[in-house]
Enzyme design. Structure first.
Site: not given
Ligand code: BGC
Length: 452
Positions: A174, A363
């Site tokens: 990101e 993610e």
């Molecule tokens: C990030 C993670 C973070 C997750 C939840 C993402 O933007 O890559 O490191 O923990 O969001 O906030």
């Protein structure tokens, strides 16, 4: 709307070879921050500053993955996953950021990689998940053009050390996240603010993203190379022109600023005049070629949509968010709206670029106020979040989008950046005093889902 809901879903419906995994990051999980020659990261130093991290939490021990990686990997395997995404810590491998390689740091990742392979977990390795060596921050960090030389050295070392066994590489996590929060708003490490920091950081990250791709391509045989983008559907609060235009500006920043240079289109400046400053500041028009790279896959990371309205008080963007709580829609413990339909919409948007070869959801997940009661964490809201989002994903896949993996954020509760330890995203609960792990019901739900 999707024909699927959580109840009639099964992993099989996503087809054979679909990659099911969990994702985590070095700074959020490893702990052991001064062990075996690791250098300090910007987060170790940022956390010392008063008021920067909720409850004064520190990332120094986190959930102790450095010592518990075998157990945690075993848990990931036991829940039925076949893929494991983690990041390499730059300051553990190169304590001064450049120059000398820390052999013990390399040895640690060799053990993690070998353990993954032994268990049948495909390692997806992220090169940079926000933990810049403090030594480099002192020299300007991402605002300095020299970051390209430093990042080149780091990527080269990682490719040489791990490329024989790791084939799946993610260059940046990101870039919009760390440049905006860390170099414009000052809410993340290194805590810098203002356009004079943000604009060069953006440009150097865009260049490093492509450069990292080239290095891995050159040095790793049969590499499958991607990079990740945060993305959120941006919805105007009303259909009034000023809200629609405000949402458009926000959309450019949140969703287009980094992928378009990577796809060879340069910055999306035609729709947001301000970005001309990005070009002028960095003479960026010269670099359109260097910011492009043919990524094998794009990692999309989505948690929530945002609703935006015109707000003339906010400099440059003249837009602000209308929070989920005030709109009376369901939201997580982070205050983020739960809306699986918008997950589908944003994936589709990225797919419609036409030149994205493959999408992996690198993610997706949610934080809730979990409690252990008699050894059980009954996190029904998280289960429902996953069910809804997986149904939306299946719909996208069935419509022909080339989506080949889903990595849940995250395996164990961990250090949630400026939120510290109170925000729990894990499928496994961690008692941060004792490091005791308790599989949440969402973890058991995944086990059943993956076995189905
Ligand atoms: C990030 C993670 C973070 C997750 C939840 C993402 O933007 O890559 O490191 O923990 O969001 O906030």
């Amino acid at each position: 709307m999707s024909a699927y809901n959580g109840n009639n879903l099964s992993a099989k419906m996503f087809g054979p070879g679909f990659q099911w995994g969990v994702a985590m990051a070095a700074q959020q999980n490893e702990g052991a921050y001064m062990t075996d020659g690791r250098g300090l990261s910007i987060w170790d130093v940022f956390a010392r500053r008063q008021g920067k991290i909720k409850n004064g939490d520190k990332p120094y021990n986190s959930c102790d993955f450095y010592y518990r990686y075998k157990d945690d990997l075993m848990l990931a395997k036991a829940l039925g996953f076949n893929t494991f995404r983690f990041s390499l810590s730059w300051p553990r491998i190169l304590p001064e950021g450049t120059g000398r390689v820390n052999k013990e740091g390399v040895a640690f990742y060799n053990k993690v990689i070998d353990e993954c392979l032994k268990l049948g977990l495909k390692p997806y390795v992220t090169l940079y998940h926000w933990d810049l060596p403090q030594a480099l921050e002192k020299e300007g960090g991402w605002t300095s053009y020299r970051i390209l030389k430093w990042f080149n050295r780091y990527a080269t070392v990682c490719a040489a050390e791990f490329g024989d066994r790791v084939k799946d590489w993610i260059i940046l996590n990101e870039p919009m996240g760390f440049t905006s929060l860390g170099y414009m708003l000052g809410r993340h490490a290194p805590g810098k603010t203002g356009m004079s920091n943000f604009l060069p950081a953006v440009h150097h990250a865009a260049l490093a993203q492509a450069e990292g791709g080239h290095i891995i391509r050159q040095l790793v045989d049969k590499a499958h190379i991607g990079t990740t983008f945060s993305c959120s559907e941006v919805i105007p609060y009303t259909d009034r022109d000023e809200d629609v235009m405000a949402a458009k500006r926000m959309d450019i920043l949140m969703n287009r600023l980094f992928i378009e240079p990577a796809l060879g289109r340069g910055y999306p400046k035609d729709d947001f005049k301000f970005l001309e400053r990005l070009e002028l500041h960095n003479k960026a028009w010269k670099y359109t070629q260097q910011m492009a790279f043919r990524f094998d896959f794009i990692g999309l990371q989505n948690y929530f949509p945002i609703v935006i309205r015109y707000n003339p008080i906010i400099p440059v963007i003249q837009a602000s968010e209308v929070k989920a709580v005030s709109r009376k829609v369901p939201y997580t413990a982070m205050g983020w709206e739960i809306n699986a339909n918008s997950f589908y919409n944003i994936i589709r948007r990225f797919w419609l670029y036409g030149s994205v070869k493959e999408i992996i959801i690198t993610e997706n997940g949610a934080a809730f106020k979990d409690e252990v009661k008699n050894g059980v964490v009954n996190d029904t809201q998280r289960i429902s979040y996953f069910q809804q989002h997986l149904a939306a994903l299946l719909r996208a896949k069935h419509e022909g989008m080339n989506i080949n993996g889903y990595l849940a954020w995250t395996l164990t509760d961990n250090f949630e950046w400026s939120e510290g330890y109170h925000a729990r995203f894990g499928l496994i609960h961690v008692d941060f005093k004792t490091q005791l792990r308790t599989i949440k019901n969402s973890g058991y739900w995944f086990r059943e889902f993956l076995a189905s």
